[in-house]
Design a protein around this motif. Structure first.
Motif, mmCIF file in Angstrom:
data_model
loop_
_atom_site.group_PDB
_atom_site.id
_atom_site.type_symbol
_atom_site.label_atom_id
_atom_site.label_comp_id
_atom_site.label_asym_id
_atom_site.label_seq_id
_atom_site.Cartn_x
_atom_site.Cartn_y
_atom_site.Cartn_z
ATOM 1 N N LEU A 1 -3.810 21.419 21.627
ATOM 2 C CA LEU A 1 -3.040 20.382 20.933
ATOM 3 C C LEU A 1 -3.688 19.995 19.611
ATOM 4 N N ALA A 2 -5.009 19.968 19.583
ATOM 5 C CA ALA A 2 -5.704 19.620 18.337
ATOM 6 C C ALA A 2 -5.502 20.693 17.279
ATOM 7 N N ASP B 1 -2.044 20.620 15.887
ATOM 8 C CA ASP B 1 -1.911 19.600 14.836
ATOM 9 C C ASP B 1 -2.387 20.123 13.483
ATOM 10 N N LEU C 1 0.376 22.559 12.322
ATOM 11 C CA LEU C 1 1.764 22.185 12.606
ATOM 12 C C LEU C 1 2.690 22.368 11.415
ATOM 13 N N TYR D 1 3.123 14.856 23.553
ATOM 14 C CA TYR D 1 2.753 15.439 22.253
ATOM 15 C C TYR D 1 3.954 15.427 21.308
ATOM 16 N N ARG E 1 6.191 13.544 16.994
ATOM 17 C CA ARG E 1 6.143 14.668 16.051
ATOM 18 C C ARG E 1 7.450 15.450 15.948
ATOM 19 N N MET F 1 8.365 18.144 12.815
ATOM 20 C CA MET F 1 7.750 19.473 12.939
ATOM 21 C C MET F 1 8.760 20.549 12.537
#
Length: 236
Positions: free
Chosen positions: A167-168, A171, A174, A203, A207, A211
């Protein structure tokens, strides 16, 4: 001549070259521009690798990873994975494989070469240690392919129920400019959701409206048609 190169070159099929070249976007201005194909499908490359990988040295791999032919480079990567997997407790041999991989990322220059190698090698190598390398590749990668390596390598962690790094790094990437990164990020988000839907939903919540559309479509692919429509219409 490398025994691996000889094995792969012997399988060439001119009738398949045009189709593979078109599929992997080798035309002017496309992401695979200038790459050359021998016309060999992946299962046949794997069969050849299975026959000869034990005979291959790192000198052989050096020759093959630098080949002008896509399938030969793929074969080198698949052999490297076999050497890594069979190294057992030989950490030095595993490190040699990882070092070779990172030294040659400029030849890992299409999405299949990345996806068929990185999480089997880097992902496994990093599963019990610091993963800063992937963050460095995501932020400062010399190419789109190194950035794709960063996110796709996280598959090894996601499959073990570890989502934080995925997930980091998602980001970080993204809002990347290239569609192939949008697809890779969406793919890994979808895999995260397959293991823990709530993690993916949480998540997406802040976003999903901003996105890239491709990333969103990939990420929500396993949701029900009704839920997918709501995400795509901004109604969640």
């Amino acid at each position: 001549m490398s025994v691996l190169f000889e094995q792969i070159y012997a399988l060439r099929d001119d009738s398949q070259v045009e189709g593979l070249s078109r599929f992997f976007k080798t035309g002017p201005g496309q992401y695979g521009e200038g790459d050359r194909f021998l016309g060999i499908k992946v299962p046949r490359v794997r069969e050849a690798v299975k026959r000869v990988w034990k005979e291959c040295t790192f000198d052989d791999l050096e020759v093959c990873i630098q080949s002008e032919f896509h399938e030969v480079r793929l074969a080198a990567l698949l052999v490297l994975i076999q050497i890594f997997k069979h190294a057992g407790t030989d950490v030095g041999k595993q490190q040699q494989c990882v070092d070779f991989y990172l030294k040659n990322t400029n030849y890992i220059n299409n999405w299949d070469l990345v996806d068929l190698s990185c999480y089997e090698l880097l992902g496994r190598w990093l599963k019990d240690t610091d993963r800063q390398l992937l963050y460095d590749l995501a932020r400062d990668g010399r190419s789109m392919w190194e950035q794709r390596i960063a996110i796709v390598s996280c598959m090894a962690f996601v499959r073990k129920g570890e989502f934080d790094d995925c997930l980091a790094i998602a980001d970080i990437l993204l809002h990347h400019e290239h569609d192939l990164i949008h697809k890779a990020v969406g793919w890994l988000l979808r895999e995260t959701g397959k293991h823990d839907e709530k993690v993916l939903v949480d998540y997406l919540a802040p976003r999903y409206k901003t996105m890239p559309r491709t990333t969103l479509r990939y990420a929500i692919e396993k949701f029900s048609p009704e839920v997918r429509r709501k995400y795509l219409n901004g109604q969640i």
